[in-house]
Motif scaffolding. Structure first.
Motif, mmCIF file in Angstrom:
data_model
loop_
_atom_site.group_PDB
_atom_site.id
_atom_site.type_symbol
_atom_site.label_atom_id
_atom_site.label_comp_id
_atom_site.label_asym_id
_atom_site.label_seq_id
_atom_site.Cartn_x
_atom_site.Cartn_y
_atom_site.Cartn_z
ATOM 1 N N PRO A 79 0.805 -1.227 0.000
ATOM 2 C CA PRO A 79 0.000 0.000 0.000
ATOM 3 C C PRO A 79 0.835 1.273 0.000
ATOM 4 C CG PRO A 79 -0.846 -1.569 1.615
ATOM 5 C CD PRO A 79 0.472 -2.094 1.144
ATOM 6 N N ALA A 80 2.105 1.169 0.385
ATOM 7 C CA ALA A 80 2.983 2.338 0.389
ATOM 8 C C ALA A 80 3.228 2.876 -1.012
ATOM 9 C CB ALA A 80 4.317 1.997 1.059
ATOM 10 N N LEU A 81 2.876 2.079 -2.036
ATOM 11 C CA LEU A 81 3.032 2.540 -3.414
ATOM 12 C C LEU A 81 2.074 3.692 -3.734
ATOM 13 C CD1 LEU A 81 4.524 1.963 -6.105
ATOM 14 C CD2 LEU A 81 2.673 0.380 -6.688
ATOM 15 N N ARG A 82 0.993 3.775 -2.963
ATOM 16 C CA ARG A 82 0.031 4.856 -3.209
ATOM 17 C C ARG A 82 0.697 6.211 -2.997
ATOM 18 N NH1 ARG A 82 -5.131 2.345 0.216
ATOM 19 N NH2 ARG A 82 -5.277 0.403 -0.993
ATOM 20 N N GLY A 83 0.396 7.118 -3.897
ATOM 21 C CA GLY A 83 0.992 8.445 -3.832
ATOM 22 C C GLY A 83 2.281 8.577 -4.613
ATOM 23 N N THR A 84 2.757 7.475 -5.188
ATOM 24 C CA THR A 84 4.003 7.490 -5.961
ATOM 25 C C THR A 84 3.713 7.877 -7.407
ATOM 26 O OG1 THR A 84 4.940 5.730 -4.592
ATOM 27 C CG2 THR A 84 5.979 6.130 -6.725
ATOM 28 N N ARG A 85 4.498 8.813 -7.927
ATOM 29 C CA ARG A 85 4.373 9.154 -9.355
ATOM 30 C C ARG A 85 5.156 8.128 -10.161
ATOM 31 N NH1 ARG A 85 5.220 15.150 -10.808
ATOM 32 N NH2 ARG A 85 2.945 15.170 -10.572
ATOM 33 N N VAL A 86 4.511 7.597 -11.201
ATOM 34 C CA VAL A 86 5.107 6.530 -11.988
ATOM 35 C C VAL A 86 4.903 6.797 -13.475
ATOM 36 C CG1 VAL A 86 4.815 4.771 -10.191
ATOM 37 C CG2 VAL A 86 2.985 5.163 -11.863
ATOM 38 N N ALA A 87 5.737 6.143 -14.269
ATOM 39 C CA ALA A 87 5.604 6.148 -15.722
ATOM 40 C C ALA A 87 5.387 4.710 -16.180
ATOM 41 C CB ALA A 87 6.847 6.735 -16.379
ATOM 42 N N ALA A 88 4.696 4.552 -17.308
ATOM 43 C CA ALA A 88 4.439 3.205 -17.814
ATOM 44 C C ALA A 88 4.240 3.241 -19.323
ATOM 45 C CB ALA A 88 3.206 2.602 -17.148
ATOM 46 N N VAL A 89 4.660 2.167 -19.962
ATOM 47 C CA VAL A 89 4.375 1.941 -21.374
ATOM 48 C C VAL A 89 3.137 1.055 -21.453
ATOM 49 C CG1 VAL A 89 5.215 0.956 -23.521
ATOM 50 C CG2 VAL A 89 6.795 2.157 -22.007
ATOM 51 N N THR A 90 2.129 1.504 -22.174
ATOM 52 C CA THR A 90 0.859 0.791 -22.226
ATOM 53 C C THR A 90 0.539 0.211 -23.606
ATOM 54 O OG1 THR A 90 -0.204 2.920 -22.627
ATOM 55 C CG2 THR A 90 -0.170 2.124 -20.356
ATOM 56 N N LYS A 91 1.107 0.793 -24.656
ATOM 57 C CA LYS A 91 0.854 0.486 -26.064
ATOM 58 C C LYS A 91 -0.532 0.956 -26.490
ATOM 59 C CE LYS A 91 1.876 -2.892 -29.636
ATOM 60 N NZ LYS A 91 2.347 -4.272 -29.895
ATOM 61 N N ILE A 92 -1.563 0.595 -25.730
ATOM 62 C CA ILE A 92 -2.892 1.186 -25.897
ATOM 63 C C ILE A 92 -3.439 1.472 -24.495
ATOM 64 C CG2 ILE A 92 -3.389 0.025 -28.090
ATOM 65 C CD1 ILE A 92 -5.166 -1.930 -26.495
ATOM 66 N N GLY A 93 -4.451 2.336 -24.431
ATOM 67 C CA GLY A 93 -5.128 2.585 -23.162
ATOM 68 C C GLY A 93 -4.663 3.803 -22.405
ATOM 69 N N GLY A 94 -3.632 4.489 -22.897
ATOM 70 C CA GLY A 94 -3.093 5.636 -22.164
ATOM 71 C C GLY A 94 -3.953 6.877 -22.209
ATOM 72 N N TRP A 95 -4.810 7.007 -23.224
ATOM 73 C CA TRP A 95 -5.647 8.203 -23.350
ATOM 74 C C TRP A 95 -6.872 8.067 -22.447
ATOM 75 C CZ3 TRP A 95 -5.906 9.798 -29.240
ATOM 76 C CH2 TRP A 95 -4.607 10.111 -29.663
ATOM 77 N N SER A 96 -6.616 8.126 -21.178
ATOM 78 C CA SER A 96 -7.657 7.898 -20.181
ATOM 79 C C SER A 96 -7.320 8.678 -18.918
ATOM 80 C CB SER A 96 -7.746 6.403 -19.874
ATOM 81 O OG SER A 96 -8.759 6.128 -18.931
ATOM 82 N N SER A 97 -8.333 8.935 -18.113
ATOM 83 C CA SER A 97 -8.101 9.655 -16.858
ATOM 84 C C SER A 97 -7.503 8.739 -15.798
ATOM 85 C CB SER A 97 -9.411 10.261 -16.347
ATOM 86 O OG SER A 97 -10.354 9.239 -16.044
ATOM 87 N N HIS A 98 -7.734 7.435 -15.922
ATOM 88 C CA HIS A 98 -7.219 6.452 -14.975
ATOM 89 C C HIS A 98 -6.872 5.166 -15.728
ATOM 90 C CE1 HIS A 98 -9.548 9.192 -12.438
ATOM 91 N NE2 HIS A 98 -8.802 8.793 -11.420
ATOM 92 N N ALA A 99 -5.932 4.406 -15.184
ATOM 93 C CA ALA A 99 -5.547 3.144 -15.798
ATOM 94 C C ALA A 99 -5.191 2.132 -14.719
ATOM 95 C CB ALA A 99 -4.364 3.356 -16.733
ATOM 96 N N VAL A 100 -5.603 0.891 -14.939
ATOM 97 C CA VAL A 100 -5.199 -0.215 -14.071
ATOM 98 C C VAL A 100 -4.038 -0.919 -14.744
ATOM 99 C CG1 VAL A 100 -5.871 -2.434 -13.098
ATOM 100 C CG2 VAL A 100 -7.477 -0.515 -13.041
ATOM 101 N N LEU A 101 -2.893 -0.985 -14.034
ATOM 102 C CA LEU A 101 -1.674 -1.525 -14.617
ATOM 103 C C LEU A 101 -1.012 -2.519 -13.674
ATOM 104 C CD1 LEU A 101 -0.207 1.890 -15.835
ATOM 105 C CD2 LEU A 101 -1.370 0.194 -17.255
ATOM 106 N N ASP A 102 -0.304 -3.484 -14.254
ATOM 107 C CA ASP A 102 0.506 -4.384 -13.445
ATOM 108 C C ASP A 102 1.645 -3.581 -12.820
ATOM 109 O OD1 ASP A 102 -1.086 -6.492 -14.194
ATOM 110 O OD2 ASP A 102 0.292 -7.220 -15.748
ATOM 111 N N THR A 103 1.921 -3.813 -11.555
ATOM 112 C CA THR A 103 2.960 -3.030 -10.888
ATOM 113 C C THR A 103 4.342 -3.278 -11.491
ATOM 114 O OG1 THR A 103 3.164 -4.748 -9.189
ATOM 115 C CG2 THR A 103 1.694 -2.891 -8.715
#
Length: 337
Positions: A79-103
């Protein structure tokens, strides 16, 4: 509610759809990321035309990469991951307000680097780093040619190559030449005889050429290499508006590069495939994590700067697409939800 941009088919930018749906929940090993910046790359431009070689079936949400903050975690995630700014490669799905991603796909963004700044170097930065250091293996004292030096990948490539100690020649329209000179790049006019202009600077040729154009001009890039040099092709912008098979231009390009690579003349030719070279997911993630971290660290140190062509709201995706496709801007067009 979650807001996303849907590409319904081969349509004009104005026909992109704004869609709302309930907020998803992260599953085991996943995180919910509130997207703060995503971008428009050449891949989305090709997908809009149905020309990206392995795009999914319509409709889908475009967006090759994103930067955001973790707001929720699934089971098995600290849970300590919450609040962390992260970057991710999605290939599709990035044009969204929220995304569910594998950590495992999340790369922390260093303090002092904004979401918009980081977005400019996610896919673009990984691409530039891997072409420069993993394929061409550019060293201090060498000379390289970057086609489209004012573009999203090109602008990062020029900075990383300069950081590596290379002399950089960059092609662009004359309106971008002053900016290239200020960055320590020797500019050449892409509309003129590029080979002659490059030979005037490097009579014996260059050690590496980074070519996103493809098409007939690829032969000129190959001929500019000195012995031991490397051609890295990473796109086929010259066929962007073609019709017909989307695989055929790529197959022709790959066949030409492979033939050149096998010639016994001390030169090498590669096609850069972001998703290729590593068959195991854990190794792919480790390489991506290491290379993006290196670029973000350089950005945090002020060694790489963000080139933002424009920053527009997510719901202005049509305007952003038009601008990116206009070929009139330098850097990356960024969408901000």
């Amino acid at each position: 509610m979650l807001t996303e941009i849907v590409l319904p088919g081969v349509v004009e930018p104005e026909d992109l759809r704004v869609h709302h749906r309930p907020m998803p929940s992260p599953g085991p090993g996943q995180a919910l990321v509130r997207v703060e910046a995503t971008g428009v790359s050449f891949a989305e431009q090709q997908m809009r035309r149905g020309r990206y070689y392995d795009q999914p079936a319509y409709p889908f949400v475009p967006g090759y990469d994103l930067v955001g903050t973790v707001t929720g975690t699934g089971t098995g995630v600290d849970p300590a991951l919450r609040g962390t700014r992260v970057a991710a490669v999605t290939k599709i799905g990035g044009w969204s307000s929220h995304a569910v991603l594998d950590t495992g796909d999340l790369v922390p963004v260093p303090d002092g680097v904004s979401a918009v700044q980081a977005e400019t170097v996610v896919v673009n930065g990984i691409t530039a780093w891997q072409m420069l250091h993993r394929l061409a293996r550019v060293r201090s004292g060498q000379t390289v040619l970057v086609l489209g030096a004012n573009g999203g990948v090109g602008s990062i490539l020029t900075q990383l190559a300069r950081l590596a100690g290379a002399t950089v020649i960059g092609s662009a329209a004359p309106r971008h030449h002053d900016a290239l000179r200020a960055a320590g790049v020797v500019p050449v006019d892409y509309r003129g005889d590029v080979s002659a202009q490059v030979r005037a600077v490097a009579p014996d040729g260059v050690d590496a050429v980074f070519d996103h154009v493809g098409g007939p001009g690829l032969t000129g890039s190959w001929q500019l290499l000195r012995k031991g040099g490397t051609l890295v092709s990473y796109g086929s912008a010259s066929t962007r508006d073609d019709t017909g098979s989307k695989q055929l231009p790529m197959l022709k390009l790959l066949a030409r590069l492979w033939t050149w690579h096998l010639l016994p003349n001390g030169r090498r030719a590669y096609f850069y495939n972001f998703w290729g070279g590593v068959r195991r997911l854990d190794r792919f993630r480790a390489r991506l994590h290491a290379d993006l971290t290196a670029v973000l660290t350089a950005m945090a140190a002020g060694e790489v700067t963000a080139t933002v062509a424009a920053e527009l709201p997510l719901t202005s995706a049509a305007e952003a697409m038009r601008l990116a496709e206009s070929r009139t801007v330098a850097g990356k067009v960024v969408l901000v939800p």
